[in-house]
Design an enzyme around this catalytic site. Sequence first.
Site, short mmCIF file in Angstrom:
data_model
loop_
_atom_site.label_atom_id
_atom_site.label_comp_id
_atom_site.label_asym_id
_atom_site.label_seq_id
_atom_site.Cartn_x
_atom_site.Cartn_y
_atom_site.Cartn_z
N SER A 55 0.93 -1.23 -0.07
CA SER A 55 -0.15 0.17 0.06
C SER A 55 0.86 1.48 0.00
O SER A 55 0.40 2.33 -0.54
CB SER A 55 -1.01 0.15 1.21
N ASN A 56 2.04 1.21 0.79
CA ASN A 56 2.81 2.35 0.68
C ASN A 56 3.67 2.54 -0.68
O ASN A 56 3.51 3.67 -1.20
CB ASN A 56 4.19 2.19 1.61
N ILE A 82 19.29 -5.40 5.02
CA ILE A 82 20.05 -5.08 3.58
C ILE A 82 21.32 -5.18 4.20
O ILE A 82 21.97 -4.81 5.07
CB ILE A 82 19.83 -3.77 3.25
N HIS A 87 9.14 3.05 9.11
CA HIS A 87 8.90 2.07 10.38
C HIS A 87 7.62 2.49 11.06
O HIS A 87 7.41 3.50 11.37
CB HIS A 87 10.06 2.30 11.28
N ARG A 104 16.75 -14.43 -0.56
CA ARG A 104 17.61 -13.86 0.38
C ARG A 104 19.10 -14.27 0.12
O ARG A 104 19.84 -13.24 0.02
CB ARG A 104 17.50 -14.52 1.81
N GLU A 158 1.46 7.03 7.32
CA GLU A 158 2.50 6.59 6.34
C GLU A 158 2.04 6.86 4.88
O GLU A 158 2.87 7.56 4.20
CB GLU A 158 2.61 4.98 6.25
N1 LIG Z 1 20.37 -2.97 7.04
C1 LIG Z 1 19.08 -2.77 7.22
N2 LIG Z 1 18.23 -3.43 6.60
C2 LIG Z 1 16.80 -3.29 6.87
C3 LIG Z 1 16.50 -2.13 7.62
C4 LIG Z 1 17.35 -1.35 8.21
O1 LIG Z 1 17.10 -0.44 9.03
N3 LIG Z 1 18.71 -1.65 8.26
N4 LIG Z 1 15.12 -1.91 8.22
C5 LIG Z 1 14.10 -3.19 7.83
C6 LIG Z 1 12.87 -2.65 7.83
N5 LIG Z 1 12.41 -3.38 9.22
C7 LIG Z 1 12.08 -2.24 9.95
O2 LIG Z 1 11.54 -0.81 9.60
C8 LIG Z 1 12.54 -4.42 9.77
C9 LIG Z 1 11.87 -5.63 8.93
C10 LIG Z 1 12.12 -6.82 9.46
C11 LIG Z 1 12.65 -7.15 10.57
C12 LIG Z 1 12.82 -8.38 11.15
O3 LIG Z 1 12.88 -8.73 12.17
N6 LIG Z 1 12.79 -9.41 9.97
C13 LIG Z 1 13.01 -10.98 10.39
C14 LIG Z 1 12.74 -11.91 9.00
C15 LIG Z 1 11.32 -11.52 8.42
C16 LIG Z 1 10.96 -12.43 7.47
O4 LIG Z 1 11.96 -13.17 7.01
O5 LIG Z 1 9.69 -12.69 7.14
C17 LIG Z 1 14.54 -11.15 10.96
O6 LIG Z 1 15.30 -10.52 10.60
O7 LIG Z 1 14.39 -12.24 11.55
C18 LIG Z 1 13.03 -5.94 11.31
C19 LIG Z 1 12.85 -5.02 10.95
C20 LIG Z 1 14.48 -3.70 6.40
N7 LIG Z 1 15.97 -4.01 6.24
N1 LIG Z 2 9.68 -2.93 10.32
C1 LIG Z 2 9.02 -2.88 9.07
C2 LIG Z 2 7.88 -2.66 9.07
O1 LIG Z 2 7.03 -3.22 9.93
N2 LIG Z 2 7.10 -2.12 7.89
C3 LIG Z 2 5.73 -1.68 7.76
O2 LIG Z 2 5.27 -2.76 6.95
C4 LIG Z 2 3.99 -2.20 6.44
C5 LIG Z 2 3.93 -2.42 5.04
O3 LIG Z 2 2.63 -2.14 4.54
P1 LIG Z 2 2.24 -2.05 2.88
O4 LIG Z 2 2.87 -3.33 2.25
O5 LIG Z 2 0.96 -2.12 2.71
O6 LIG Z 2 3.05 -0.83 2.50
C6 LIG Z 2 4.11 -0.76 6.79
O7 LIG Z 2 3.19 -0.54 7.93
C7 LIG Z 2 5.66 -0.61 7.16
O8 LIG Z 2 5.80 0.57 7.97
#
Ligand SMILES: Nc1nc2c(c(=O)[nH]1)N[C@@H](CN(C=O)c1ccc(C(=O)N[C@@H](CCC(=O)O)C(=O)O)cc1)CN2
Ligand SMILES: NCC(=O)N[C@@H]1O[C@H](COP(=O)([O-])[O-])[C@@H](O)[C@H]1O
Length: 186
Positions: A13-14, A87, A103, A58, A173
Amino acid sequence: MQRLAILASGSGSNAEKIMEHFQKSKKASVALIASNKTDVFVLERAKKFQVPTFTFSRKEMQEGKLLEKLKQEKIDWVILAGFLLKIPEDLIRAFPDRMVNIHPALLPNYGGKGMYGMHVHEAVKAAGDESTGITIHLVNENYDEGKIIFQAATAIDPSDTPEDIAQKVHALEHRYFPEVIDSLIK
Ligand SMILES: Nc1nc2c(c(=O)[nH]1)N[C@@H](CN(C=O)c1ccc(C(=O)N[C@@H](CCC(=O)O)C(=O)O)cc1)CN2
Ligand SMILES: NCC(=O)N[C@@H]1O[C@H](COP(=O)([O-])[O-])[C@@H](O)[C@H]1O
């Protein structure tokens, strides 16, 4: 014209709001939607806007295939919009101060590993917080620790469920993410 790539792992959606916003822009366009999943709705949303898509695992990301694609497509900015994998550092280094994440909470609260999607809203509800919000930040090597660019808050009613909270956060968002991205692009 700056070229944006959006990374997303789910509904998108974003991503849709960002594609809508830049459809008529003279300074930037969404050139690619990339996902680590092949069966997610963000790929359908990309088709609606005729934006090319790219899917990767991945392992392929860690092997450099995503970076290779971003370079091949001459991407200038990488936008994480519900992207759920970490990342790798080489990819971050290739886009210094040009990789942005959203986030669904007010960092530094409710950030880090495991804090994504409904997990965040459930934690906020369980804590009994009276407000929550969004954080837009640059991406560094750790989850949710990059420089904060923008935050916006919304009130939580005691009767709100985690789903109600998610709806309020999504509204923030969709209202702010496209405009904040636009403000970053010179
Ligand atoms: N190097 C970075 N990579 C990512 C960041 C970041 O800040 N630095 N932000 C995330 C987005 N995010 C929060 O905003 C976030 C996304 C996912 C996780 C998480 O715990 N993921 C799980 C795996 C989930 C899956 O495989 O479905 C995990 O790592 O075990 C935490 C925060 C995007 N990348
Ligand atoms: N920590 C990362 C995280 O939780 N991201 C969140 O995933 C959703 C994606 O929605 P969307 O697929 O409808 O845009 C959003 O709420 C975004 O902030």
